[in-house]
Scaffold this active site. Structure first.
Site, PDB file in Angstrom:
ATOM      1  N   ALA A  28       0.807  -1.223   0.000  1.00 25.63           N
ATOM      2  CA  ALA A  28       0.000   0.000   0.000  1.00 25.63           C
ATOM      3  C   ALA A  28       0.837   1.268   0.000  1.00 25.63           C
ATOM      4  O   ALA A  28       0.417   2.301  -0.527  1.00 25.63           O
ATOM      5  CB  ALA A  28      -0.939  -0.001   1.212  1.00 25.63           C
ATOM      6  N   HIS A 123      -4.031  -9.811  -4.625  1.00 26.81           N
ATOM      7  CA  HIS A 123      -5.327  -9.552  -3.989  1.00 26.81           C
ATOM      8  C   HIS A 123      -6.386  -9.129  -5.000  1.00 26.81           C
ATOM      9  O   HIS A 123      -7.427  -8.590  -4.625  1.00 26.81           O
ATOM     10  CB  HIS A 123      -5.174  -8.483  -2.895  1.00 26.81           C
ATOM     11  CG  HIS A 123      -4.344  -8.949  -1.739  1.00 26.81           C
ATOM     12  ND1 HIS A 123      -3.627  -8.091  -0.928  1.00 26.81           N
ATOM     13  CD2 HIS A 123      -4.096 -10.204  -1.257  1.00 26.81           C
ATOM     14  CE1 HIS A 123      -2.981  -8.786  -0.006  1.00 26.81           C
ATOM     15  NE2 HIS A 123      -3.254 -10.065  -0.191  1.00 26.81           N
ATOM     16  N   CYS A 144     -19.587 -18.368 -13.096  1.00 23.49           N
ATOM     17  CA  CYS A 144     -19.581 -18.964 -14.435  1.00 23.49           C
ATOM     18  C   CYS A 144     -18.403 -18.510 -15.271  1.00 23.49           C
ATOM     19  O   CYS A 144     -18.236 -18.949 -16.411  1.00 23.49           O
ATOM     20  CB  CYS A 144     -20.884 -18.617 -15.152  1.00 23.49           C
ATOM     21  SG  CYS A 144     -21.071 -16.849 -15.520  1.00 23.49           S
ATOM     22  N   CYS A 166     -25.080 -11.352 -12.579  1.00 23.59           N
ATOM     23  CA  CYS A 166     -24.342 -11.824 -13.743  1.00 23.59           C
ATOM     24  C   CYS A 166     -25.287 -11.998 -14.928  1.00 23.59           C
ATOM     25  O   CYS A 166     -26.325 -12.659 -14.796  1.00 23.59           O
ATOM     26  CB  CYS A 166     -23.662 -13.144 -13.428  1.00 23.59           C
ATOM     27  SG  CYS A 166     -22.875 -13.943 -14.846  1.00 23.59           S
ATOM     28  N   CYS A 169     -25.375 -16.136 -15.880  1.00 22.76           N
ATOM     29  CA  CYS A 169     -26.005 -17.182 -15.064  1.00 22.76           C
ATOM     30  C   CYS A 169     -26.905 -16.656 -13.964  1.00 22.76           C
ATOM     31  O   CYS A 169     -27.529 -17.447 -13.251  1.00 22.76           O
ATOM     32  CB  CYS A 169     -24.928 -18.080 -14.456  1.00 22.76           C
ATOM     33  SG  CYS A 169     -23.930 -17.264 -13.169  1.00 22.76           S
ATOM     34  N   ASN A 232      10.900   1.185   2.658  1.00 18.83           N
ATOM     35  CA  ASN A 232       9.690   1.349   3.468  1.00 18.83           C
ATOM     36  C   ASN A 232       9.905   2.452   4.500  1.00 18.83           C
ATOM     37  O   ASN A 232      11.027   2.655   4.975  1.00 18.83           O
ATOM     38  CB  ASN A 232       9.332   0.034   4.176  1.00 18.83           C
ATOM     39  CG  ASN A 232       7.873  -0.014   4.599  1.00 18.83           C
ATOM     40  OD1 ASN A 232       6.984   0.275   3.809  1.00 18.83           O
ATOM     41  ND2 ASN A 232       7.626  -0.369   5.845  1.00 18.83           N
TER      42      ASN A 232
END
Length: 263
Positions: A28, A123, A144, A166, A169, A232
């Site tokens: 992040a 993610h 699907c 959807c 489906c 960081n």
């Protein structure tokens, strides 16, 4: 935060220059300078939305949670985040002969927008939606295969459809991200592990290196004989294992450390 030590930036630049297969692993912190607060930041998304209420199971069970989730995504896209100098520096490195790819914990798509070509999103991505089926169990999407750009669902919401389904489906549609309580996408994890294992250098940028299993990826590089560099603002659990640690913001450090990659 104190100024970034020039010597540490020079050490990172030298380490990159001496590496043949470089992977960037981003968290992040690389996107905060694009106006996307991380989970812990004041004013961040989780100060307005309770993550305990936005689990995968609750999303499946409760249409009100689905409406809240779509509103959260609207706020994200209304902010119109753009790649910053760190994303652009990473993209230049990734496009070089040394770059293997980018692994990211982020869902914002800013690495691709900056020009990176090989990006593994562990993610998922907020820029797409996917069918997860009518009643997926155990945190595993069971749709699907339908996927669409996020703008598709925005059009339906704007037209007054409160709980889009959807078109293939009739199953539930969800942002193509990994929610709390949802199983990670196995193909993304496999691709990330492959890149990490092939790298002779991983640069971990803007990650606390505390969210697993993604935070275990730097160890894949180390155990395969590669080296780790960390950029960081704060200490991480892997600092002692890194060949180079640069304490600073990604947007300050990477453009300078990677200035050799201008093409």
């Amino acid at each position: 935060m104190s100024a970034v030590a020039p010597d540490s930036i020079a050490e990172l630049a030298d380490l990159v220059a001496r590496s043949a297969r470089v992977v960037v692993f981003s968290g992040a912190g690389i996107s905060t300078e694009s106006g996307i607060p991380d989970f812990r930041s004041p004013g961040g998304v989780w100060t307005r939305y309770d993550p305990t209420q936005l689990t995968f199971e609750r999303y499946v069970d409760d249409p009100d949670v689905r409406r809240q989730s779509w509103q959260m995504r609207r706020e994200f896209f209304d902010a119109a985040p753009r790649p910053n100098a760190a994303h652009r520096a990473v993209a230049r490195l990734e496009r070089s002969d040394q770059g293997l790819g980018v692994i990211t914990q982020n869902i914002d798509g800013l690495h691709q927008e900056a020009g990176a070509r090989t990006v593994v999103e562990v993610h998922g991505t907020a820029r797409e939606v996917m069918c997860i089926g009518e009643r997926p169990l155990g945190g595993v999407p069971d749709g699907c295969g339908f996927r669409a750009d996020h703008d598709w669902v925005v059009g339906l919401l704007d037209a007054g459809e409160a709980d889009p389904r959807c078109p293939g489906c009739g199953g539930l549609v969800k942002s193509a991200t990994v929610s709390f309580g949802q199983v990670l996408f196995p193909e993304a994890i496999a691709a990330a592990e492959r890149l990490a294992g092939e790298a002779d250098l991983m640069i971990a940028v803007g990650s606390s290196l505390q969210v697993f299993p993604a935070a275990g990826l730097p160890m894949e590089t180390i155990t395969s004989g590669g080296r780790l560099a960390i950029v960081n603002d704060e200490e991480t659990p892997l600092d002692e294992l890194a060949a180079v640690v640069v304490r600073g913001r990604a947007g300050e450090v990477l453009p300078e450390a990677l200035k050799a990659y201008s093409g």
